[in-house]
Motif scaffolding. Structure first.
Motif, PDB file in Angstrom:
ATOM      1  N   ALA A 361       0.728  -1.232  -0.077  1.00 28.51           N
ATOM      2  CA  ALA A 361      -0.146   0.002  -0.084  1.00 28.51           C
ATOM      3  C   ALA A 361       0.815   1.185   0.041  1.00 28.51           C
ATOM      4  O   ALA A 361       0.523   2.075  -0.664  1.00 28.51           O
ATOM      5  CB  ALA A 361      -0.953  -0.058   1.153  1.00 28.51           C
ATOM      6  N   ARG A 362       1.881   1.066   0.853  1.00 27.96           N
ATOM      7  CA  ARG A 362       2.742   2.230   0.732  1.00 27.96           C
ATOM      8  C   ARG A 362       3.609   2.351  -0.515  1.00 27.96           C
ATOM      9  O   ARG A 362       3.721   3.643  -1.100  1.00 27.96           O
ATOM     10  CB  ARG A 362       4.138   2.106   1.799  1.00 27.96           C
ATOM     11  CG  ARG A 362       4.810   3.341   2.040  1.00 27.96           C
ATOM     12  CD  ARG A 362       5.793   3.228   3.209  1.00 27.96           C
ATOM     13  NE  ARG A 362       6.886   2.325   2.782  1.00 27.96           N
ATOM     14  CZ  ARG A 362       7.897   2.377   3.286  1.00 27.96           C
ATOM     15  NH1 ARG A 362       8.583   3.162   4.143  1.00 27.96           N
ATOM     16  NH2 ARG A 362       9.213   1.448   2.902  1.00 27.96           N
ATOM     17  N   ALA A 363       3.840   1.324  -1.301  1.00 29.86           N
ATOM     18  CA  ALA A 363       4.411   1.494  -2.425  1.00 29.86           C
ATOM     19  C   ALA A 363       3.783   2.121  -3.615  1.00 29.86           C
ATOM     20  O   ALA A 363       3.913   3.091  -4.484  1.00 29.86           O
ATOM     21  CB  ALA A 363       4.984   0.154  -2.940  1.00 29.86           C
ATOM     22  N   LEU A 364       2.191   2.022  -3.384  1.00 29.60           N
ATOM     23  CA  LEU A 364       1.203   2.271  -4.173  1.00 29.60           C
ATOM     24  C   LEU A 364       0.795   3.626  -3.640  1.00 29.60           C
ATOM     25  O   LEU A 364       0.235   4.540  -4.481  1.00 29.60           O
ATOM     26  CB  LEU A 364       0.027   1.658  -4.326  1.00 29.60           C
ATOM     27  CG  LEU A 364       0.187   0.285  -4.996  1.00 29.60           C
ATOM     28  CD1 LEU A 364      -1.095  -0.495  -5.170  1.00 29.60           C
ATOM     29  CD2 LEU A 364       0.847   0.085  -6.473  1.00 29.60           C
ATOM     30  N   ARG A 365       1.499   4.341  -2.661  1.00 32.88           N
ATOM     31  CA  ARG A 365       0.916   5.700  -1.955  1.00 32.88           C
ATOM     32  C   ARG A 365      -0.434   5.665  -1.682  1.00 32.88           C
ATOM     33  O   ARG A 365      -1.118   6.689  -1.779  1.00 32.88           O
ATOM     34  CB  ARG A 365       1.662   6.852  -3.095  1.00 32.88           C
ATOM     35  CG  ARG A 365       3.007   6.658  -3.287  1.00 32.88           C
ATOM     36  CD  ARG A 365       3.627   8.081  -3.536  1.00 32.88           C
ATOM     37  NE  ARG A 365       4.937   7.892  -3.732  1.00 32.88           N
ATOM     38  CZ  ARG A 365       5.809   8.495  -2.730  1.00 32.88           C
ATOM     39  NH1 ARG A 365       5.290   9.238  -1.745  1.00 32.88           N
ATOM     40  NH2 ARG A 365       7.137   8.232  -2.898  1.00 32.88           N
ATOM     41  N   MET A 366      -0.833   4.680  -1.283  1.00 38.01           N
ATOM     42  CA  MET A 366      -2.166   4.562  -0.737  1.00 38.01           C
ATOM     43  C   MET A 366      -2.265   4.153   0.794  1.00 38.01           C
ATOM     44  O   MET A 366      -3.329   3.355   1.194  1.00 38.01           O
ATOM     45  CB  MET A 366      -3.000   3.477  -1.516  1.00 38.01           C
ATOM     46  CG  MET A 366      -3.197   3.615  -3.023  1.00 38.01           C
ATOM     47  SD  MET A 366      -4.122   2.393  -4.008  1.00 38.01           S
ATOM     48  CE  MET A 366      -3.977   3.076  -5.652  1.00 38.01           C
ATOM     49  N   GLN A 367      -1.176   4.190   1.570  1.00 37.72           N
ATOM     50  CA  GLN A 367      -0.972   3.788   2.837  1.00 37.72           C
ATOM     51  C   GLN A 367      -2.108   4.519   3.797  1.00 37.72           C
ATOM     52  O   GLN A 367      -2.453   4.014   4.719  1.00 37.72           O
ATOM     53  CB  GLN A 367       0.288   3.618   3.531  1.00 37.72           C
ATOM     54  CG  GLN A 367       0.780   5.521   3.512  1.00 37.72           C
ATOM     55  CD  GLN A 367       1.659   5.870   2.583  1.00 37.72           C
ATOM     56  OE1 GLN A 367       1.182   5.588   1.045  1.00 37.72           O
ATOM     57  NE2 GLN A 367       2.306   6.860   2.404  1.00 37.72           N
TER      58      GLN A 367
END
Length: 433
Positions: A361-367
């Motif tokens: 999720a952090r990689a996708l900037r959706m954290q």
């Protein structure tokens, strides 16, 4: 007044990054609860306390099953669903033999819709609630996936794959049409409900410098979008890139020189990186997406999880279907563990689970929206049966703590371990086998 739903069971959440503080960053409750309201998590805590505080909530008791954030698959190719686990040699052979002929079929909107629905149902049955997927060059392939995701209420990210050379005539666009089609699709879908558009050059060998520049310009115009591509997957691929881009300092420079390096960049594989590439990726805050089942299946190499983590790289985990050989993030975690072992590094179960949820999720900037159990997060959840098969059950029975109980499911689990999947707080019907 909105209805509240209370899920009871064991819970697993993260208060920090277990890649650097393990396993202290994990928060486990043996008798936990997750309160859901309006599609979001309203509270996480002791199940009995939440039940007492919210007597009107509808209660769903999952017993000893583990309630977790749903899995986040940070790199996949949904058009390759039907050719998963096809026998192949190296990357380029595999693309030419299986991938390109199959992707050529996705100009047919009916075929694209059939595969898109099948793919999403398969990953939901495996507990994956968000995916970042490549489509094909055909706008119909993008429409099909976004339509299917919207019908299911899924948060996904996807984009039209762009290629204007070194691909069959049926799969080539141009620099201009790649820009125009991508822009039109972006304006149609990005930010609609739970959908995000991703600017998607397949990789440098199948794009001319002109096409990469056009897509770099589009990204500069829409910096809130993600950009996904491939980087340094195989050594012969890297040699090919150097022959096509003789002026480039390295593989990453073929993207950087055309405006395709930045904090919203997702770089799949990233196995054979040079020191300059590693430094620039860390400096820009780009994300490296580890695709372990694909790396072993196609013989690409061993991702340097320990080294890249120590450098502060942003890392996600992915199935890379259909180059990857499984739709399951459990199998993907197992492969990540095995690859790390071959490099002399044992990943803790907390680290593996984090990579498949909060890390991706952090990689996708959706954290801030998905990947963890916390108040305010979207209620996309996977409920895990920790005794889903006789082999797993007999090992779990000997466990002294959560990690001993969870690790057999990571290593041997499959879709049978997924007791339930929730999207925005709604239970999803399981796909029939």
């Amino acid at each position: 007044m909105s209805e509240k739903t209370l899920l009871l069971g064991q819970t697993l959440a993260f208060a920090g990054d277990p890649m650097t503080e393990c396993p202290q960053a994990a928060r486990h409750s043996t008798h936990g609860g997750v309160l859901i309201e309006n599609g979001r998590i309203a509270a996480v805590g002791d199940g009995a306390d939440l039940r007492k505080a919210h007597p009107g909530a509808r209660v769903i008791d999952h017993g000893q099953a583990l309630i977790s954030a749903g899995f986040v698959d940070a790199h996949a190719h949904y058009p390759q669903t039907a050719i998963i686990a096809s026998w192949g040699k190296r990357l380029i052979d595999w693309l030419n033999t299986y991938t390109f002929p199959e992707e050529s079929r996705f100009g047919d909107s009916g075929y694209a819709a059939d595969i898109a629905g099948r793919y999403l149902d398969l990953i939901l049955a495996n507990g994956t609630t968000t995916v970042a997927s490549y489509c094909t060059i055909h706008p119909a392939s993008v429409d099909a996936l976004f339509d299917a995701a919207q019908a299911r209420g899924m948060r996904i990210a996807a984009g039209k794959t762009c290629m204007d050379r070194n691909a069959p005539d049926t799969l080539r666009d141009t620099a201009q049409s790649a820009y125009d089609d991508s822009k039109a699709l972006l304006e149609k879908w990005h930010g609609q409900g739970r959908l995000s558009y991703v600017i998607t050059p397949r990789f440098s060998p199948t794009s001319t410098p002109e096409q990469l520049s056009a897509l770099g310009a589009l990204w500069a115009e829409h910096p809130d979008c993600l950009m996904q591509t491939h980087l340094s997957e195989q050594l012969d691929e890297i040699a090919w890139v150097k022959s096509l881009y003789p002026q480039a300092r390295d593989y990453l420079d073929t993207y950087e020189a055309h405006g395709l390096l930045g904090p919203g960049g997702l770089y799949g594989h990233a196995i054979h990186l040079e020191p300059r590439e590693r430094a620039r990726l860390a400096e820009t805050g780009a994300a490296l997406i580890h695709c372990p089942t694909s790396n072993t299946f196609i013989g690409s190499g061993l991702f340097d999880m320990a080294g890249l983590t120590s450098e502060g790289q942003r890392i996600g985990l992915a199935t890379d279907t259909g180059g990857g050989s499984s739709f399951s993030m459990l199998r993907t975690m197992a492969a990540a563990y095995e690859i790390a072992q071959l490099r002399g590094h044992a990943l803790h179960p907390a680290q593996l689970w984090w990579l498949a949820t909060a890390g991706s999720a952090r990689a996708l900037r959706m954290q801030d929206r998905i990947g963890n159990l916390a108040p305010g997060m979207e209620a996309d959840l996977a409920v895990i049966d920790l005794a889903s098969t006789p082999a797993i059950a007999q090992r779990t029975a000997r466990a002294d703590d959560l990690w001993e109980a969870l690790f057999p499911t990571i290593m041997m689990g499959d879709d049978r371990a997924i007791a339930a999947t929730y999207l925005a707080g709604q239970a999803v019907a399981r796909a029939k086998g």
